[in-house]
Design a protein around this motif. Structure first.
Motif, PDB file in Angstrom:
ATOM      1  N   SER A  23       0.826  -1.209   0.000  1.00  0.00           N
ATOM      2  CA  SER A  23       0.000   0.000   0.000  1.00  0.00           C
ATOM      3  C   SER A  23       0.860   1.259   0.000  1.00  0.00           C
ATOM      4  O   SER A  23       2.050   1.238   0.329  1.00  0.00           O
ATOM      5  N   ALA A  75       0.377   3.511   2.100  1.00  0.00           N
ATOM      6  CA  ALA A  75       0.594   3.707   3.532  1.00  0.00           C
ATOM      7  C   ALA A  75       1.850   2.997   4.021  1.00  0.00           C
ATOM      8  O   ALA A  75       2.616   3.548   4.818  1.00  0.00           O
ATOM      9  N   LYS A 133       4.911   4.925   2.658  1.00  0.00           N
ATOM     10  CA  LYS A 133       5.070   6.211   3.323  1.00  0.00           C
ATOM     11  C   LYS A 133       5.516   6.040   4.773  1.00  0.00           C
ATOM     12  O   LYS A 133       6.298   6.849   5.289  1.00  0.00           O
ATOM     13  N   TYR A 143      -3.880  14.078  -0.404  1.00  0.00           N
ATOM     14  CA  TYR A 143      -4.674  12.880  -0.705  1.00  0.00           C
ATOM     15  C   TYR A 143      -4.126  12.206  -1.963  1.00  0.00           C
ATOM     16  O   TYR A 143      -3.854  12.873  -2.959  1.00  0.00           O
ATOM     17  N   GLU A 176      -6.903   2.040  -2.918  1.00  0.00           N
ATOM     18  CA  GLU A 176      -6.586   2.750  -1.677  1.00  0.00           C
ATOM     19  C   GLU A 176      -6.875   4.245  -1.795  1.00  0.00           C
ATOM     20  O   GLU A 176      -6.613   4.866  -2.812  1.00  0.00           O
ATOM     21  N   PHE A 190      -5.636   7.405   0.391  1.00  0.00           N
ATOM     22  CA  PHE A 190      -4.591   7.656   1.381  1.00  0.00           C
ATOM     23  C   PHE A 190      -4.483   9.154   1.675  1.00  0.00           C
ATOM     24  O   PHE A 190      -4.573   9.976   0.771  1.00  0.00           O
ATOM     25  N   ASP A 239      -2.033  11.997   3.804  1.00  0.00           N
ATOM     26  CA  ASP A 239      -0.813  12.347   4.527  1.00  0.00           C
ATOM     27  C   ASP A 239      -1.065  13.691   5.204  1.00  0.00           C
ATOM     28  O   ASP A 239      -1.266  14.712   4.538  1.00  0.00           O
ATOM     29  N   TYR A 247      -0.755   9.459   9.023  1.00  0.00           N
ATOM     30  CA  TYR A 247      -1.285   8.834   7.819  1.00  0.00           C
ATOM     31  C   TYR A 247      -2.614   8.137   8.095  1.00  0.00           C
ATOM     32  O   TYR A 247      -2.776   7.486   9.132  1.00  0.00           O
ATOM     33  N   SER A 292      -5.202   5.542   5.869  1.00  0.00           N
ATOM     34  CA  SER A 292      -5.325   4.758   4.642  1.00  0.00           C
ATOM     35  C   SER A 292      -6.575   3.893   4.715  1.00  0.00           C
ATOM     36  O   SER A 292      -6.831   3.242   5.732  1.00  0.00           O
TER      37      SER A 292
END
Length: 262
Positions: free
Chosen positions: A62, A64, A67, A176, A182, A184, A186, A209, A211
């Motif tokens: 992912s 996520a 990251k 986004y 997904e 996600f 941040d 985060y 997700s």
């Protein structure tokens, strides 16, 4: 079209659908006990300092997970994460995966609904006395309505002003991103986080985060915070709090909020 040909097409369709519509356990690296915890509606949580990682709790492959690894390497500090499996609302069941993705995307933009969010064991503490979208990251008073989109962009950035019970009023950047399965977000602080007027987290040194991934059994919601500090305790005179604990309270509160919004 003969029956044999129709059957083959149906089987091919089901095969493709099953690949796209994954079982949640296929996206996770969990023990049987951890998997049963998710199915029971409870949260899985992990908290580490520098030498370990919480990225293994994120869905495999992912945004996520990628990251989280990047943030941990950059921050070399405290990381906390939580994972939950949330059932679909009844009115979402008839929707396509793309329609649900749009629902999730707009839901995660509804930062004004975070205002008044309660957290803690007894749900008596208010995490965000204020929470709203702003037009200008240099102006806390440039309040605008939460954005709503009809078509999914691949990436989008908005700015949010939040006053919370620990860090005071700050500006955050919400970025986004959308992938095949997904949605996600941040969340990064653009202003210095302070406790009783004392600075302790510099701009962009905190990443949070969120997700969401659709699966056969529900929505996987993963939340994670990394902080660029290896000292979890912050104290001043008679006041003190634990950064790791407060960060965990924060991400679990976000998951509680998500559950109430879907």
């Amino acid at each position: 079209m003969n029956r044999k040909y129709s059957t083959v097409l149906l089987l091919l369709f089901l095969l493709v659908a099953s690949c796209l519509w994954a079982k949640p356990q296929n996206r996770l690296s969990l023990s049987q006990t951890e998997w049963e915890t998710l199915l029971d509606g409870r949260y899985l949580t992990r908290s580490v300092i520098w030498t370990d990682s919480v990225a293994s709790l994120a869905p495999l492959g992912s945004i996520a997970q990628e990251k989280t690894k990047e943030a941990e390497e950059r921050a070399k500090g405290i990381s906390v994460a939580s994972l939950a499996l949330v059932p679909y609302p009844k009115d979402w069941m008839a929707q396509s995966e793309e329609q649900r993705k749009l629902e999730l995307y707009n839901l995660l933009h509804q930062v004004s609904t975070l205002e008044g969010l309660q957290y803690g064991d007894a749900k008596k503490e208010v995490l965000f006395p204020e929470s709203y979208t702003i037009k200008d990251p240099e102006n806390k008073k440039s309040k605008v309505s939460d954005p709503v989109v009809q078509t999914l962009p691949s990436i989008d950035t908005v700015y949010v002003c939040q006053e919370d019970s620990i860090f005071g009023k700050n500006i955050y950047q919400h970025t986004y991103q959308i992938s095949e399965d997904e949605v996600f977000v941040d969340i990064t602080n653009l202003t210095t986080l302070k406790f009783l007027g004392i600075s302790f987290v510099k701009p962009k040194d905190m990443s949070l985060y969120l997700s969401t991934i659709q699966t056969q059994d529900g929505i996987l919601i993963y939340t994670c915070t990394t902080l660029a500090t290896t000292e979890p305790k912050v104290s001043f005179l008679f006041w003190s709090f634990n950064l790791a604990d407060e960060s965990m309270n924060r991400i679990v509160a976000y998951q509680d909020w998500f559950k109430t919004q879907v």
